[in-house]
Design a protein around this motif. Structure first.
Motif, PDB file in Angstrom:
ATOM      1  N   THR A 105       0.842  -1.211   0.000  1.00 19.52           N
ATOM      2  CA  THR A 105       0.000   0.000   0.000  1.00 19.52           C
ATOM      3  C   THR A 105       0.869   1.250   0.000  1.00 19.52           C
ATOM      4  O   THR A 105       0.590   2.229  -0.704  1.00 19.52           O
ATOM      5  CB  THR A 105      -0.918  -0.005   1.251  1.00 19.52           C
ATOM      6  OG1 THR A 105      -1.603  -1.237   1.309  1.00 19.52           O
ATOM      7  CG2 THR A 105      -1.939   1.124   1.182  1.00 19.52           C
ATOM      8  N   PHE A 111       2.357   1.699  -3.436  1.00 16.97           N
ATOM      9  CA  PHE A 111       1.333   2.223  -4.338  1.00 16.97           C
ATOM     10  C   PHE A 111       1.084   3.701  -4.082  1.00 16.97           C
ATOM     11  O   PHE A 111       0.872   4.479  -5.017  1.00 16.97           O
ATOM     12  CB  PHE A 111       0.024   1.433  -4.175  1.00 16.97           C
ATOM     13  CG  PHE A 111      -0.102   0.318  -5.166  1.00 16.97           C
ATOM     14  CD1 PHE A 111      -0.591   0.555  -6.433  1.00 16.97           C
ATOM     15  CD2 PHE A 111       0.297  -0.961  -4.839  1.00 16.97           C
ATOM     16  CE1 PHE A 111      -0.692  -0.472  -7.363  1.00 16.97           C
ATOM     17  CE2 PHE A 111       0.205  -1.989  -5.748  1.00 16.97           C
ATOM     18  CZ  PHE A 111      -0.284  -1.745  -7.022  1.00 16.97           C
ATOM     19  N   ARG A 112       1.099   4.086  -2.799  1.00 17.27           N
ATOM     20  CA  ARG A 112       0.869   5.493  -2.458  1.00 17.27           C
ATOM     21  C   ARG A 112       1.963   6.367  -3.090  1.00 17.27           C
ATOM     22  O   ARG A 112       1.670   7.377  -3.729  1.00 17.27           O
ATOM     23  CB  ARG A 112       0.884   5.648  -0.934  1.00 17.27           C
ATOM     24  CG  ARG A 112       0.630   7.071  -0.468  1.00 17.27           C
ATOM     25  CD  ARG A 112       0.700   7.162   1.040  1.00 17.27           C
ATOM     26  NE  ARG A 112      -0.373   6.398   1.672  1.00 17.27           N
ATOM     27  CZ  ARG A 112      -0.410   6.081   2.960  1.00 17.27           C
ATOM     28  NH1 ARG A 112       0.600   6.452   3.756  1.00 17.27           N
ATOM     29  NH2 ARG A 112      -1.411   5.404   3.474  1.00 17.27           N
ATOM     30  N   PHE A 164       1.561   6.436  -6.930  1.00 21.47           N
ATOM     31  CA  PHE A 164       0.460   7.280  -7.400  1.00 21.47           C
ATOM     32  C   PHE A 164       0.765   8.763  -7.224  1.00 21.47           C
ATOM     33  O   PHE A 164       0.471   9.587  -8.096  1.00 21.47           O
ATOM     34  CB  PHE A 164      -0.837   6.935  -6.665  1.00 21.47           C
ATOM     35  CG  PHE A 164      -1.526   5.723  -7.229  1.00 21.47           C
ATOM     36  CD1 PHE A 164      -1.750   5.606  -8.594  1.00 21.47           C
ATOM     37  CD2 PHE A 164      -1.946   4.695  -6.393  1.00 21.47           C
ATOM     38  CE1 PHE A 164      -2.379   4.484  -9.119  1.00 21.47           C
ATOM     39  CE2 PHE A 164      -2.575   3.572  -6.913  1.00 21.47           C
ATOM     40  CZ  PHE A 164      -2.786   3.462  -8.275  1.00 21.47           C
ATOM     41  N   LEU A 221      -6.878  14.606  -5.890  1.00 22.48           N
ATOM     42  CA  LEU A 221      -7.620  13.406  -5.494  1.00 22.48           C
ATOM     43  C   LEU A 221      -6.673  12.356  -4.903  1.00 22.48           C
ATOM     44  O   LEU A 221      -7.003  11.682  -3.919  1.00 22.48           O
ATOM     45  CB  LEU A 221      -8.347  12.839  -6.719  1.00 22.48           C
ATOM     46  CG  LEU A 221      -9.498  11.897  -6.442  1.00 22.48           C
ATOM     47  CD1 LEU A 221     -10.676  12.660  -5.832  1.00 22.48           C
ATOM     48  CD2 LEU A 221      -9.951  11.231  -7.724  1.00 22.48           C
ATOM     49  N   THR A 222      -5.500  12.242  -5.494  1.00 22.55           N
ATOM     50  CA  THR A 222      -4.510  11.270  -4.996  1.00 22.55           C
ATOM     51  C   THR A 222      -4.085  11.651  -3.574  1.00 22.55           C
ATOM     52  O   THR A 222      -3.974  10.771  -2.697  1.00 22.55           O
ATOM     53  CB  THR A 222      -3.289  11.237  -5.935  1.00 22.55           C
ATOM     54  OG1 THR A 222      -3.729  11.065  -7.263  1.00 22.55           O
ATOM     55  CG2 THR A 222      -2.348  10.122  -5.579  1.00 22.55           C
ATOM     56  N   LEU A 226      -7.151  10.895  -1.204  1.00 22.46           N
ATOM     57  CA  LEU A 226      -7.533   9.492  -1.008  1.00 22.46           C
ATOM     58  C   LEU A 226      -6.415   8.596  -0.474  1.00 22.46           C
ATOM     59  O   LEU A 226      -6.677   7.521   0.032  1.00 22.46           O
ATOM     60  CB  LEU A 226      -8.051   8.900  -2.336  1.00 22.46           C
ATOM     61  CG  LEU A 226      -9.359   9.480  -2.881  1.00 22.46           C
ATOM     62  CD1 LEU A 226      -9.722   8.855  -4.201  1.00 22.46           C
ATOM     63  CD2 LEU A 226     -10.505   9.279  -1.891  1.00 22.46           C
ATOM     64  N   THR A 227      -5.173   9.024  -0.624  1.00 22.45           N
ATOM     65  CA  THR A 227      -4.076   8.133  -0.190  1.00 22.45           C
ATOM     66  C   THR A 227      -3.425   8.560   1.119  1.00 22.45           C
ATOM     67  O   THR A 227      -2.621   7.796   1.666  1.00 22.45           O
ATOM     68  CB  THR A 227      -2.983   8.042  -1.280  1.00 22.45           C
ATOM     69  OG1 THR A 227      -2.458   9.335  -1.502  1.00 22.45           O
ATOM     70  CG2 THR A 227      -3.533   7.441  -2.554  1.00 22.45           C
TER      71      THR A 227
END
Lengths: 260, 72
Positions: B9, B12-13, B16, B66-67, B70-71
């Motif tokens: 995770t 991925f964070r 992104f 948004l990234t 949301l992250t």
């Protein structure tokens, strides 16, 4: 100021400075003695598409140009690959009142691969559920990945469209231009005068190019760029004929001393 | 020992966040490219293409925001 010699026996027939177009003075016979008729004085000034040319010259020009117009036909729609005499189209290097005869882009069929790939990319997320990653990912990440995917799909299609739309070959009444944007940052503009074109060849190679009538055009020039290659254009034979007519028109202009 | 899922995770964070920022830079380049091309070659649809390039830039900036939301 003393008058210049008007003795027609002592001057060369093409000495235009001493042959007067005005009626001769009393010492000269009214009829010219020289076997050659007097030529009109040609102004050394550059004349582009002279409107003051003789009626014969205008009709000669018109004859060649009319053939060109017949060959190019009429525009079907603004997004056509073969765009004759476009109304809205213009470009940076264009001179004032320089008529655009033809604009060419790659044949529409050459776009098929990226259109199909874009469509596949659009529907691809529907199949992602079958190939899920082996660890749980928060929903927020999935949303971002989903949006990223479609943004990337859009820009892929957009870049390909830009590449097709802006890479053009332009034929004007005086010059040819090949404008290429190879990637985001590389631009190449090749220009040659029609009078400098020496040879035009084209080739149509393969099954689909033969069926759909598209191919490559090679223009050999005497200018700084010796060869201009234009790939996958529609109707290469017609384009070669148009260039031939334009060359004839330029040769006619050169014969008449009208340099442009 | 850290959980393997939390490592993924985190990766991925980072991916992104960096990806979205680089994408904005790329979108700016696209806007510049379309502007330059339109300056060189002008046709009927140029204005639509310029609008599309700006919409693409706006959407990429929205994606960065948004990234972050949301992250983090």
């Amino acid at each position: 100021m003393a008058p210049r010699t008007t003795d027609l026996d002592t001057i060369a027939p093409d000495d235009i400075d001493v042959i007067s177009t005005k009626p001769p003075s009393h010492s000269i016979s009214p009829k010219p003695i020289s076997p050659l008729p007097p030529r009109p004085i040609v102004k050394p000034k550059k004349i582009k598409k002279s409107k003051t040319a003789s009626p014969r010259t205008s009709s000669e020009d018109l004859k060649y140009r009319q053939k060109v117009y017949e060959l190019v036909g009429k525009a079907k729609h603004p997004l056509a690959s073969f765009l004759p005499r476009p109304k809205f189209f213009t470009f940076q290097q264009r001179d004032d009142n320089e008529e655009i005869i033809l604009v060419l882009r790659r044949h529409w069929f050459t776009n098929l691969h990226w259109i199909l790939l874009s469509l596949i990319m659009v529907i691809a997320p529907l199949f992602f559920t079958y190939f899920s990653i082996p660890f749980p990912l928060p929903t927020g990440y999935k949303i971002i990945a989903f949006l990223f995917w479609y943004l990337f799909t859009f820009v892929y299609a957009f870049e390909n469209f830009l590449s097709w739309y802006f890479n053009v070959f332009i034929l004007t009444e005086e010059r040819v231009f090949d404008i290429d944007f190879y990637n985001l940052l590389v631009k190449e503009v090749t220009e040659a005068k029609i009078s400098m074109i020496q040879d035009v060849t084209y080739n149509v190679i393969g099954f689909l190019p033969t069926i759909l009538n598209y191919g490559n055009l090679n223009i050999q020039t005497a200018s700084e760029v010796p060869m201009i290659h234009i790939d996958r254009i529609p109707n290469p034979e017609v384009v070669a004929k148009i260039l031939q007519q334009m060359r004839l028109e330029e040769e006619q202009e050169a014969l008449e001393g009208r340099v442009s | 020992m850290p959980d393997i899922n939390s490592i993924f995770t985190l990766l991925f964070r980072i991916f992104f966040l960096l990806g979205s920022v680089f994408y904005v830079v790329f979108a700016v380049v696209v806007v510049r490219q379309v502007a330059m091309m339109s300056k060189n070659v002008y046709d009927k649809f140029n204005s639509i293409l310029i609008i599309f390039s700006y919409l693409h830039l706006a959407f990429s900036i929205f994606l960065v925001l948004l990234t972050f939301i949301l992250t983090i």
